[in-house]
Scaffold this motif. Sequence first.
Motif, PDB file in Angstrom:
ATOM      1  N   LEU A  50       0.835  -1.202   0.000  1.00  0.00           N
ATOM      2  CA  LEU A  50       0.000   0.000   0.000  1.00  0.00           C
ATOM      3  C   LEU A  50       0.869   1.251   0.000  1.00  0.00           C
ATOM      4  O   LEU A  50       0.595   2.218  -0.723  1.00  0.00           O
ATOM      5  CB  LEU A  50      -0.918   0.001   1.228  1.00  0.00           C
ATOM      6  CG  LEU A  50      -2.146  -0.903   1.183  1.00  0.00           C
ATOM      7  CD1 LEU A  50      -2.809  -0.970   2.557  1.00  0.00           C
ATOM      8  CD2 LEU A  50      -3.149  -0.405   0.151  1.00  0.00           C
ATOM      9  N   ILE A  51       1.935   1.240   0.796  1.00  0.00           N
ATOM     10  CA  ILE A  51       2.833   2.388   0.860  1.00  0.00           C
ATOM     11  C   ILE A  51       3.585   2.554  -0.452  1.00  0.00           C
ATOM     12  O   ILE A  51       3.779   3.679  -0.943  1.00  0.00           O
ATOM     13  CB  ILE A  51       3.811   2.227   2.042  1.00  0.00           C
ATOM     14  CG1 ILE A  51       3.041   2.230   3.369  1.00  0.00           C
ATOM     15  CG2 ILE A  51       4.855   3.342   2.041  1.00  0.00           C
ATOM     16  CD1 ILE A  51       3.901   1.916   4.578  1.00  0.00           C
ATOM     17  N   ASP A  53       2.597   1.603  -3.496  1.00  0.00           N
ATOM     18  CA  ASP A  53       1.686   2.094  -4.540  1.00  0.00           C
ATOM     19  C   ASP A  53       1.390   3.576  -4.349  1.00  0.00           C
ATOM     20  O   ASP A  53       1.288   4.328  -5.325  1.00  0.00           O
ATOM     21  CB  ASP A  53       0.393   1.280  -4.532  1.00  0.00           C
ATOM     22  CG  ASP A  53       0.602  -0.132  -5.052  1.00  0.00           C
ATOM     23  OD1 ASP A  53       1.550  -0.346  -5.843  1.00  0.00           O
ATOM     24  OD2 ASP A  53      -0.181  -1.031  -4.662  1.00  0.00           O
ATOM     25  N   GLY A  54       1.222   3.990  -3.100  1.00  0.00           N
ATOM     26  CA  GLY A  54       1.071   5.402  -2.797  1.00  0.00           C
ATOM     27  C   GLY A  54      -0.295   5.991  -3.117  1.00  0.00           C
ATOM     28  O   GLY A  54      -1.185   5.336  -3.667  1.00  0.00           O
ATOM     29  N   TRP A  55      -0.424   7.262  -2.754  1.00  0.00           N
ATOM     30  CA  TRP A  55      -1.687   7.970  -2.911  1.00  0.00           C
ATOM     31  C   TRP A  55      -2.048   8.164  -4.379  1.00  0.00           C
ATOM     32  O   TRP A  55      -3.232   8.141  -4.739  1.00  0.00           O
ATOM     33  CB  TRP A  55      -1.600   9.325  -2.201  1.00  0.00           C
ATOM     34  CG  TRP A  55      -2.771  10.217  -2.468  1.00  0.00           C
ATOM     35  CD1 TRP A  55      -2.783  11.355  -3.198  1.00  0.00           C
ATOM     36  CD2 TRP A  55      -4.115  10.018  -2.010  1.00  0.00           C
ATOM     37  NE1 TRP A  55      -4.043  11.889  -3.236  1.00  0.00           N
ATOM     38  CE2 TRP A  55      -4.876  11.094  -2.512  1.00  0.00           C
ATOM     39  CE3 TRP A  55      -4.737   9.049  -1.233  1.00  0.00           C
ATOM     40  CZ2 TRP A  55      -6.232  11.221  -2.249  1.00  0.00           C
ATOM     41  CZ3 TRP A  55      -6.099   9.172  -0.973  1.00  0.00           C
ATOM     42  CH2 TRP A  55      -6.830  10.246  -1.476  1.00  0.00           C
ATOM     43  N   ALA A  56      -1.051   8.366  -5.234  1.00  0.00           N
ATOM     44  CA  ALA A  56      -1.344   8.633  -6.644  1.00  0.00           C
ATOM     45  C   ALA A  56      -2.087   7.461  -7.284  1.00  0.00           C
ATOM     46  O   ALA A  56      -3.049   7.655  -8.041  1.00  0.00           O
ATOM     47  CB  ALA A  56      -0.046   8.914  -7.392  1.00  0.00           C
ATOM     48  N   TYR A  58      -3.967   5.056  -5.795  1.00  0.00           N
ATOM     49  CA  TYR A  58      -5.312   4.839  -5.261  1.00  0.00           C
ATOM     50  C   TYR A  58      -6.248   6.014  -5.516  1.00  0.00           C
ATOM     51  O   TYR A  58      -7.443   5.818  -5.739  1.00  0.00           O
ATOM     52  CB  TYR A  58      -5.227   4.533  -3.763  1.00  0.00           C
ATOM     53  CG  TYR A  58      -4.795   3.116  -3.482  1.00  0.00           C
ATOM     54  CD1 TYR A  58      -5.687   2.061  -3.611  1.00  0.00           C
ATOM     55  CD2 TYR A  58      -3.491   2.814  -3.134  1.00  0.00           C
ATOM     56  CE1 TYR A  58      -5.296   0.751  -3.383  1.00  0.00           C
ATOM     57  CE2 TYR A  58      -3.080   1.511  -2.904  1.00  0.00           C
ATOM     58  CZ  TYR A  58      -3.994   0.486  -3.032  1.00  0.00           C
ATOM     59  OH  TYR A  58      -3.602  -0.810  -2.814  1.00  0.00           O
ATOM     60  N   SER A  59      -5.732   7.220  -5.496  1.00  0.00           N
ATOM     61  CA  SER A  59      -6.607   8.369  -5.750  1.00  0.00           C
ATOM     62  C   SER A  59      -7.134   8.354  -7.178  1.00  0.00           C
ATOM     63  O   SER A  59      -8.307   8.659  -7.429  1.00  0.00           O
ATOM     64  CB  SER A  59      -5.859   9.671  -5.471  1.00  0.00           C
ATOM     65  OG  SER A  59      -4.731   9.798  -6.322  1.00  0.00           O
ATOM     66  N   LEU A  62      -9.672   5.365  -7.314  1.00  0.00           N
ATOM     67  CA  LEU A  62     -10.839   5.609  -6.461  1.00  0.00           C
ATOM     68  C   LEU A  62     -11.742   6.690  -7.027  1.00  0.00           C
ATOM     69  O   LEU A  62     -12.968   6.599  -6.920  1.00  0.00           O
ATOM     70  CB  LEU A  62     -10.385   6.002  -5.061  1.00  0.00           C
ATOM     71  CG  LEU A  62     -10.241   4.885  -4.032  1.00  0.00           C
ATOM     72  CD1 LEU A  62      -9.647   5.427  -2.745  1.00  0.00           C
ATOM     73  CD2 LEU A  62     -11.585   4.230  -3.760  1.00  0.00           C
ATOM     74  N   ARG A 229      -0.856  -6.535  -3.862  1.00  0.00           N
ATOM     75  CA  ARG A 229      -1.632  -5.404  -4.389  1.00  0.00           C
ATOM     76  C   ARG A 229      -3.113  -5.752  -4.453  1.00  0.00           C
ATOM     77  O   ARG A 229      -3.965  -4.905  -4.143  1.00  0.00           O
ATOM     78  CB  ARG A 229      -1.130  -5.016  -5.781  1.00  0.00           C
ATOM     79  CG  ARG A 229      -2.020  -3.997  -6.463  1.00  0.00           C
ATOM     80  CD  ARG A 229      -1.466  -3.532  -7.791  1.00  0.00           C
ATOM     81  NE  ARG A 229      -0.398  -2.559  -7.585  1.00  0.00           N
ATOM     82  CZ  ARG A 229       0.225  -1.934  -8.594  1.00  0.00           C
ATOM     83  NH1 ARG A 229      -0.121  -2.197  -9.849  1.00  0.00           N
ATOM     84  NH2 ARG A 229       1.187  -1.060  -8.340  1.00  0.00           N
ATOM     85  N   VAL A 236      -8.702  -1.553   0.768  1.00  0.00           N
ATOM     86  CA  VAL A 236      -9.107  -0.166   0.572  1.00  0.00           C
ATOM     87  C   VAL A 236     -10.589  -0.097   0.167  1.00  0.00           C
ATOM     88  O   VAL A 236     -11.332   0.772   0.640  1.00  0.00           O
ATOM     89  CB  VAL A 236      -8.221   0.506  -0.491  1.00  0.00           C
ATOM     90  CG1 VAL A 236      -8.785   1.872  -0.887  1.00  0.00           C
ATOM     91  CG2 VAL A 236      -6.804   0.664   0.043  1.00  0.00           C
TER      92      VAL A 236
END
Length: 266
Positions: A50-51, A53-56, A58-59, A62, A229, A236
């Motif tokens: 998860l770390i 892959d990062g916010w980019a 998942y954002s 999502l 992943r 998530v």
Amino acid sequence: MRAVRTHPVVSGLIGVVALIAVWWIGAALFFQRGDGTGAVPTPPDVVTRLIEDGWAFYSANLAVTLGEAGIGYLFGNVLALLIAAVVLVFPRAETVAMQVAVVSYCIPIVAIGPIIFIVIGAPKTGEASGTAVVLAGLSVFFTTMVGSVLGFKSADRASLDLVRAYGGGSFAQLRFVRLRSALPGIFASLQIAAPAAFLGAILGEYFGGVDVGLGPAMTYAMQNLDAARLWGIALVSGLVAGGAYALIGLAGRIVNPWVHRERRSA
């Protein structure tokens, strides 16, 4: 001997910790290969991925899935509420409306998804999947409609008679009595429908011809045998669905404060 009452939050935390412990032990003992990998990764493996892959990552995914789920949730619930109101004003329409609701609930989403995709067609680049929107709306229609109809019918008979005595008809009863009585049931239905819409959108993305979203991300992870992943996306997704459920529940408490007070008194 007096029983010890545990706060619901504490009970929930205990359940989460126990679930993670069972997951960790099972993954470490029964699903690991000789090279240290397995179909069921351990919690640290999932957190690490998860770390990475990062916010980019998942954002971006999502945003697409939440948009599709939100549109389907809005239109599916509005249609269900309108039909429930029509049923109360015109009681003869109840049989047909209920039959439509039951049919929409009984049709397997996996079976109807390809048909909807053929009818709607593939979306253009950057657009949301129409198939995902339709399946999200279809996933919430039955729950909201049945809950709303039952809520409308739970209105106090004396209050309905009072409105009729003052010259009010079915619409006046719906506006002044039935709507207030149905609010707890409506919000309970909306609360259940929120995770259902999110799930429907993810399933719709499998047929919707989109390259971005949680559905395609799961597909790519599965094709690459990237278990960490895949589990991270599933985790998530569960957190987002649970957050939507809790948010609608909080809105229901704000709109219907008397219901919460009555439950606490009971």
